[in-house]
Design a protein around this motif. Structure first.
Motif, mmCIF file in Angstrom:
data_model
loop_
_atom_site.group_PDB
_atom_site.id
_atom_site.type_symbol
_atom_site.label_atom_id
_atom_site.label_comp_id
_atom_site.label_asym_id
_atom_site.label_seq_id
_atom_site.Cartn_x
_atom_site.Cartn_y
_atom_site.Cartn_z
ATOM 1 N N THR A 3 -51.525 -7.210 65.497
ATOM 2 C CA THR A 3 -52.282 -6.415 64.528
ATOM 3 C C THR A 3 -52.110 -4.924 64.790
ATOM 4 N N LEU A 4 -52.493 -4.160 63.789
ATOM 5 C CA LEU A 4 -52.534 -2.696 63.857
ATOM 6 C C LEU A 4 -53.986 -2.273 63.758
ATOM 7 N N THR A 5 -54.356 -1.246 64.479
ATOM 8 C CA THR A 5 -55.668 -0.640 64.274
ATOM 9 C C THR A 5 -55.515 0.328 63.106
ATOM 10 N N VAL A 6 -56.353 0.149 62.098
ATOM 11 C CA VAL A 6 -56.294 0.999 60.916
ATOM 12 C C VAL A 6 -57.568 1.818 60.847
ATOM 13 N N SER A 7 -57.401 3.116 60.726
ATOM 14 C CA SER A 7 -58.527 4.040 60.645
ATOM 15 C C SER A 7 -58.395 4.847 59.361
ATOM 16 N N PRO A 40 -42.752 5.538 64.154
ATOM 17 C CA PRO A 40 -43.672 6.617 63.793
ATOM 18 C C PRO A 40 -43.274 7.265 62.469
ATOM 19 N N LEU A 41 -44.290 7.618 61.683
ATOM 20 C CA LEU A 41 -44.051 8.126 60.341
ATOM 21 C C LEU A 41 -45.266 8.915 59.883
ATOM 22 N N VAL A 42 -45.019 9.965 59.126
ATOM 23 C CA VAL A 42 -46.088 10.689 58.439
ATOM 24 C C VAL A 42 -45.628 10.816 56.988
ATOM 25 N N ALA A 43 -46.528 10.438 56.054
ATOM 26 C CA ALA A 43 -46.155 10.488 54.641
ATOM 27 C C ALA A 43 -47.352 10.903 53.799
ATOM 28 N N PRO A 44 -47.120 11.717 52.760
ATOM 29 C CA PRO A 44 -48.201 12.060 51.836
ATOM 30 C C PRO A 44 -48.481 10.871 50.909
ATOM 31 N N LEU A 45 -49.763 10.604 50.667
ATOM 32 C CA LEU A 45 -50.177 9.499 49.803
ATOM 33 C C LEU A 45 -50.472 9.984 48.392
ATOM 34 N N THR A 46 -50.307 9.087 47.437
ATOM 35 C CA THR A 46 -50.680 9.374 46.062
ATOM 36 C C THR A 46 -52.071 8.797 45.800
ATOM 37 N N ILE A 47 -52.597 9.052 44.628
ATOM 38 C CA ILE A 47 -53.846 8.423 44.207
ATOM 39 C C ILE A 47 -53.502 6.960 43.974
ATOM 40 N N SER A 48 -54.015 6.076 44.832
ATOM 41 C CA SER A 48 -53.621 4.673 44.758
ATOM 42 C C SER A 48 -54.581 3.797 45.555
ATOM 43 N N LEU A 68 -50.758 9.624 55.481
ATOM 44 C CA LEU A 68 -50.680 8.413 56.280
ATOM 45 C C LEU A 68 -49.931 8.764 57.555
ATOM 46 N N GLU A 69 -50.506 8.438 58.695
ATOM 47 C CA GLU A 69 -49.814 8.629 59.971
ATOM 48 C C GLU A 69 -49.660 7.255 60.614
ATOM 49 N N VAL A 70 -48.411 6.907 60.927
ATOM 50 C CA VAL A 70 -48.118 5.594 61.504
ATOM 51 C C VAL A 70 -47.616 5.764 62.921
ATOM 52 N N ARG A 71 -48.198 4.985 63.820
ATOM 53 C CA ARG A 71 -47.702 4.842 65.187
ATOM 54 C C ARG A 71 -47.469 3.345 65.391
ATOM 55 N N PRO A 72 -46.741 2.926 66.395
ATOM 56 C CA PRO A 72 -46.423 1.497 66.530
ATOM 57 C C PRO A 72 -47.644 0.563 66.522
ATOM 58 N N ASP A 73 -48.778 1.038 67.016
ATOM 59 C CA ASP A 73 -49.953 0.155 67.087
ATOM 60 C C ASP A 73 -51.157 0.681 66.305
ATOM 61 N N THR A 76 -53.346 5.702 60.734
ATOM 62 C CA THR A 76 -54.463 6.566 60.373
ATOM 63 C C THR A 76 -54.224 7.086 58.970
ATOM 64 N N ILE A 77 -55.230 6.921 58.125
ATOM 65 C CA ILE A 77 -55.164 7.434 56.766
ATOM 66 C C ILE A 77 -56.181 8.563 56.656
ATOM 67 N N LEU A 78 -55.683 9.766 56.418
ATOM 68 C CA LEU A 78 -56.526 10.939 56.229
ATOM 69 C C LEU A 78 -56.545 11.201 54.728
ATOM 70 N N ALA A 79 -57.618 10.807 54.072
ATOM 71 C CA ALA A 79 -57.683 10.877 52.616
ATOM 72 C C ALA A 79 -58.696 11.910 52.161
ATOM 73 N N GLN A 80 -58.439 12.487 50.990
ATOM 74 C CA GLN A 80 -59.398 13.423 50.410
ATOM 75 C C GLN A 80 -60.676 12.688 50.049
ATOM 76 N N SER A 81 -60.529 11.449 49.559
ATOM 77 C CA SER A 81 -61.668 10.562 49.362
ATOM 78 C C SER A 81 -61.170 9.135 49.494
ATOM 79 N N ALA A 82 -62.036 8.241 49.929
ATOM 80 C CA ALA A 82 -61.689 6.829 50.096
ATOM 81 C C ALA A 82 -62.941 6.005 49.854
ATOM 82 N N GLU A 83 -62.796 4.956 49.037
ATOM 83 C CA GLU A 83 -63.947 4.113 48.701
ATOM 84 C C GLU A 83 -63.563 2.644 48.728
#
Length: 131
Positions: A3-7, A40-48, A68-73, A76-83
């Motif tokens: 599994t991945l820890t998702v924050s 490892p990856l960093v990518a900008p997210l769209t409204i989705s 979105l920031e990805v590490r092997p384990d 992390t999603i840093l969003a302007q808003s999330a619901e």
């Protein structure tokens, strides 16, 4: 299964932190599927909608842009808003959608069309996630 820890974090604070087998989300360059051990990856997210899979269960979270920031384990999603779907007020989202559609249909010069389009996308995304 690994599994991945998702924050998921917004400027208002953390929305969730849990372990999942897979993360699917939409970045500006296309759809991404993240599994444990991803490079490892960093990518900008769209409204989705971000889909989080664990076994046969899939959790959904509506995000309005961010990164979105990805590490092997860890993801992390840093969003302007999330619901989460349970937090979405469907009636309010319907009203926002109607308002944005009305603004886009008016032919007035003082309307900020880009802002109205983004509001419409956010409202549709929230409605799709809630349903």
């Amino acid at each position: 299964m690994k599994t991945l820890t998702v924050s998921v974090v917004t400027p208002d604070g953390p929305v969730m932190e849990d372990s999942f087998e897979m993360v699917s989300c939409k970045a500006e360059n296309g759809e991404l599927g993240i599994l444990p051990g991803h490079i490892p990856l960093v990518a900008p997210l769209t409204i989705s909608v971000v889909r989080l899979k664990r076994g046969n269960d899939v959790e959904r979270i509506a995000v309005s842009g961010g990164f979105l920031e990805v590490r092997p384990d860890k993801v992390t999603i840093l969003a302007q808003s999330a619901e989460k779907p349970s937090e979405i007020n469907v009636e309010r989202a319907e009203q926002s959608k109607t308002r944005a559609e009305n603004r886009l249909q008016t032919k007035q010069d003082d309307i900020d069309f880009q802002r109205a389009e983004l509001a419409l996308k956010r409202a549709i995304n929230r409605l799709d996630t809630a349903r």
